[in-house]
Design a protein around this motif. Structure first.
Motif, short mmCIF file in Angstrom:
data_model
loop_
_atom_site.label_atom_id
_atom_site.label_comp_id
_atom_site.label_asym_id
_atom_site.label_seq_id
_atom_site.Cartn_x
_atom_site.Cartn_y
_atom_site.Cartn_z
N THR A 6 0.85 -1.19 0.00
CA THR A 6 0.00 0.00 0.00
C THR A 6 0.89 1.23 0.00
O THR A 6 2.05 1.18 0.36
CB THR A 6 -0.89 0.03 1.25
N GLN A 7 0.32 2.36 -0.39
CA GLN A 7 1.06 3.62 -0.36
C GLN A 7 1.20 4.07 1.09
O GLN A 7 0.22 4.17 1.81
CB GLN A 7 0.32 4.68 -1.17
N PRO A 8 2.41 4.35 1.55
CA PRO A 8 2.61 4.75 2.94
C PRO A 8 2.14 6.17 3.19
O PRO A 8 2.15 7.02 2.31
CB PRO A 8 4.13 4.64 3.12
N GLU A 9 1.74 6.42 4.43
CA GLU A 9 1.41 7.77 4.85
C GLU A 9 2.70 8.56 5.01
O GLU A 9 3.79 8.00 5.15
CB GLU A 9 0.66 7.74 6.18
N LYS A 10 2.59 9.87 5.00
CA LYS A 10 3.78 10.70 5.17
C LYS A 10 4.45 10.41 6.51
O LYS A 10 3.80 10.37 7.55
CB LYS A 10 3.38 12.18 5.11
N GLY A 11 5.77 10.17 6.46
CA GLY A 11 6.51 9.88 7.69
C GLY A 11 6.51 8.42 8.07
O GLY A 11 7.17 8.01 9.01
N GLU A 12 5.75 7.59 7.35
CA GLU A 12 5.67 6.16 7.68
C GLU A 12 6.69 5.40 6.85
O GLU A 12 6.97 5.74 5.70
CB GLU A 12 4.27 5.65 7.36
N LEU A 13 7.29 4.34 7.44
CA LEU A 13 8.22 3.50 6.69
C LEU A 13 7.48 2.83 5.54
O LEU A 13 6.41 2.26 5.75
CB LEU A 13 8.85 2.44 7.60
N PRO A 14 8.01 2.85 4.32
CA PRO A 14 7.32 2.25 3.18
C PRO A 14 7.38 0.74 3.22
O PRO A 14 8.30 0.15 3.77
CB PRO A 14 8.12 2.79 1.98
N GLN A 15 6.37 0.12 2.63
CA GLN A 15 6.39 -1.33 2.42
C GLN A 15 7.13 -1.57 1.11
O GLN A 15 6.55 -1.58 0.04
CB GLN A 15 4.96 -1.88 2.35
N GLU A 16 8.44 -1.67 1.19
CA GLU A 16 9.29 -1.73 0.00
C GLU A 16 9.07 -3.01 -0.79
O GLU A 16 8.87 -4.08 -0.23
CB GLU A 16 10.76 -1.62 0.42
N GLY A 17 9.17 -2.89 -2.11
CA GLY A 17 9.12 -4.07 -2.96
C GLY A 17 10.51 -4.41 -3.45
O GLY A 17 11.50 -3.79 -3.09
N GLY A 18 10.61 -5.42 -4.32
CA GLY A 18 11.89 -5.84 -4.85
C GLY A 18 12.59 -6.84 -3.96
O GLY A 18 12.18 -7.10 -2.83
N ARG A 24 15.38 -2.36 2.96
CA ARG A 24 15.10 -0.92 2.94
C ARG A 24 14.02 -0.56 3.94
O ARG A 24 14.05 0.51 4.56
CB ARG A 24 14.69 -0.50 1.52
N ALA A 25 13.04 -1.46 4.11
CA ALA A 25 11.92 -1.18 5.01
C ALA A 25 12.35 -1.13 6.48
O ALA A 25 11.62 -0.60 7.32
CB ALA A 25 10.83 -2.24 4.84
N LEU A 26 13.53 -1.63 6.82
CA LEU A 26 14.01 -1.58 8.20
C LEU A 26 14.32 -0.16 8.64
O LEU A 26 14.28 0.15 9.84
CB LEU A 26 15.26 -2.44 8.36
N GLY A 27 14.64 0.72 7.68
CA GLY A 27 15.04 2.08 8.04
C GLY A 27 16.51 2.09 8.45
O GLY A 27 17.13 1.05 8.66
N PRO A 28 17.12 3.27 8.59
CA PRO A 28 18.55 3.37 8.92
C PRO A 28 18.95 2.65 10.20
O PRO A 28 19.93 1.91 10.25
CB PRO A 28 18.78 4.88 9.02
N ARG A 154 8.96 -9.93 8.06
CA ARG A 154 9.76 -10.43 9.17
C ARG A 154 10.41 -11.78 8.87
O ARG A 154 11.56 -12.03 9.26
CB ARG A 154 8.92 -10.52 10.45
N GLY A 155 9.71 -12.66 8.18
CA GLY A 155 10.27 -13.97 7.89
C GLY A 155 11.52 -13.90 7.05
O GLY A 155 12.55 -14.50 7.37
N ARG A 156 11.48 -13.14 5.94
CA ARG A 156 12.65 -13.05 5.07
C ARG A 156 13.77 -12.24 5.73
O ARG A 156 14.95 -12.52 5.47
CB ARG A 156 12.26 -12.51 3.71
N THR A 157 13.40 -11.26 6.57
CA THR A 157 14.43 -10.49 7.27
C THR A 157 15.20 -11.37 8.24
O THR A 157 16.44 -11.36 8.27
CB THR A 157 13.79 -9.31 8.05
N LEU A 158 14.49 -12.16 9.02
CA LEU A 158 15.15 -13.07 9.97
C LEU A 158 15.81 -14.24 9.25
O LEU A 158 16.81 -14.79 9.72
CB LEU A 158 14.16 -13.56 11.02
#
Length: 425
Positions: A6-18, A24-28, A154-158
């Motif tokens: 979905t399109q993220p709200e302003k200031g919200e972490l995006p649900q990145e694709g690819g 990328r969705a983890l943030g810095p 979370r599954g692919r991240t872990l």
């Protein structure tokens, strides 16, 4: 829960694709935590494999039989249950990052001391103490990253964190191959342990760059039950804890049987040279690395339970095929190394997310540390049994015992809920 983008709200972490959207969705801050946990687990793996790879030389140096040799691995894994449980409590009480640093320093220190052991008894004690740090690192690092990851990823991240195990394993094999090529075996096994000092560099990075996930840390500090053993055995969590221990016992019993005895099997029953053993293990390890990443993806797509059940069945089948290849068919042994490594590693990819999702934030470290490492301790007796059975069955025949562990894992799944899509905070 839907994983549709979905399109993220302003200031919200995006649900990145690819392919690397999950990263990328983890943030810095999340990516820095990922780097610390990945490095910690890779070096944890490296320090663990200094023993199995040097096992033949160690046994010859101290004049050990297969039973006493297998005990070196068993004591590491048994004590790791204590280390994992203590690290889980520390993670809930003092924070994930501080607990992570303590575990890394512990396993690095005692790995180095193993290289100075003057006799078998001293080596056994140092290896046991190494297990204190070894047992805690994965649980703490996995929770740290899980609390940054989105439910959809979370599954692919872990799973990517789990792949660090294959990276550390590969590094250990490379160093082993070089060290044993150029040094006498009586010196080479000691040098392998001394290289276990590498994790000290990681602690500097973690201390300077990594912090706990803010929302989870705030929720943890506000709870009265944080870091409580009694809490994970109370009504509502007791059943979960018991079945999670059984699940961990089955999967790790099968895995550590193979990780401990495959190098010895290749050398003693297949007659491979040091370089030859490294070549065979290269296929096993590359399969493991791809398996961790694939299993992480599938645990988000299929669900935690289905992923574990699928790869438990495939792992058991691979063991039976791998250990029943007729003498002389070493080419087939090489080919089967890849699917064996793939299947027995893919099953672990869902563990980090699954165990984290089974427990509330205040006791997440305690629950994950206790269940994963108690299962590891009980499963640790599998390598010892193989060591004693090897005298009459041969190492290859005794390895089949590891397949029984995967059957136990499938049974344990019947008592656990599916957690895919569950939010952690």
């Amino acid at each position: 829960m839907s994983t549709t983008e979905t399109q993220p709200e302003k200031g919200e972490l995006p649900q990145e694709g690819g392919a690397f959207g999950w990263l990328r969705a983890l943030g810095p801050r999340g990516r820095r935590a990922f780097g610390g946990a990945f490095g910690g687990y890779a070096l944890d793996s490296y320090d663990f494999f200094t023993l199995p790879l040097g096992m033949v030389a160690i046994a010859a140096y101290f004049g050990l039989d297969s039973g006493r040799t297998g005990l070196l691995t068993t004591v590491t894994l048994v004590v790791s249950a204590v280390g994992g449980a203590l690290a889980g409590i520390l993670a809930d009480r003092i924070g994930r990052v501080r607990a992570l640093m303590i575990t890394v320093v512990t396993y690095a220190l005692f790995t180095v001391l193993c290289g100075f052991a003057p006799n078998y008894e001293t080596l056994l004690v140092f290896r046991a103490l190494q297990g204190l740090g070894f047992g805690g690192e994965w649980a703490v690092g996995a929770i740290l990253v899980a609390e940054y990851a989105t439910a959809a990823n979370r599954g692919r991240t872990l799973g990517a964190i789990q792949s660090a195990w294959a990276v550390g394993w590969a590094l250990a094999v490379i160093v082993y191959t070089l060290v044993f090529q150029f040094l006498d075996p009586d010196t080479a096994w000691r040098v392998m342990f001394w290289t276990g000092a590498l994790p000290a560099l990681l602690v500097v990075y973690v201390r300077r760059n990594v912090t706990d996930a803010p929302e989870a840390a705030e929720q943890r500090r506000a709870s009265r039950d944080r870091g409580s053993f009694t809490a994970i055995f109370r009504k509502g969590l007791c059943r979960t804890t018991v079945f999670a221990v059984l699940l961990s016992t089955g999967v790790q019993g099968g895995y550590y049987t193979l990780a401990t005895w495959v190098p010895t099997y290749l050398k003693s029953e297949r007659g491979l040279t040091v370089v030859g053993t490294g070549g065979y293990l290269a296929l096993l390890i590359s399969g493991a690395f791809i398996g961790y990443l694939t299993g992480g993806y599938l645990t988000d797509v299929l669900g935690r339970k289905r992923n574990i059940a699928l790869f438990a069945a495939l792992s058991a089948g691979c063991i039976l095929a791998y250990t029943n290849i007729p003498p002389g068919a070493d080419g087939m042994l090489l080919v089967l190394g890849f699917p064996l490594g793939f299947c027995m590693s893919a099953i672990f990819s869902g563990f980090g997310s699954f165990l984290a999702e089974l427990y509330p934030t205040a006791v997440r470290g305690t629950g994950q540390g206790f269940t994963y490492n108690t299962g590891r301790a009980v499963g640790a007796f599998f390598p010892t049994l193989v060591g004693f059975l090897a005298g009459s069955w041969g190492v290859g025949g005794a390895l089949v015992f590891g397949a029984l562990g995967y059957g136990l894992a499938v049974v344990a799944l019947l008592g656990l809920p599916e957690t895919r899509g569950r939010e952690l905070v």
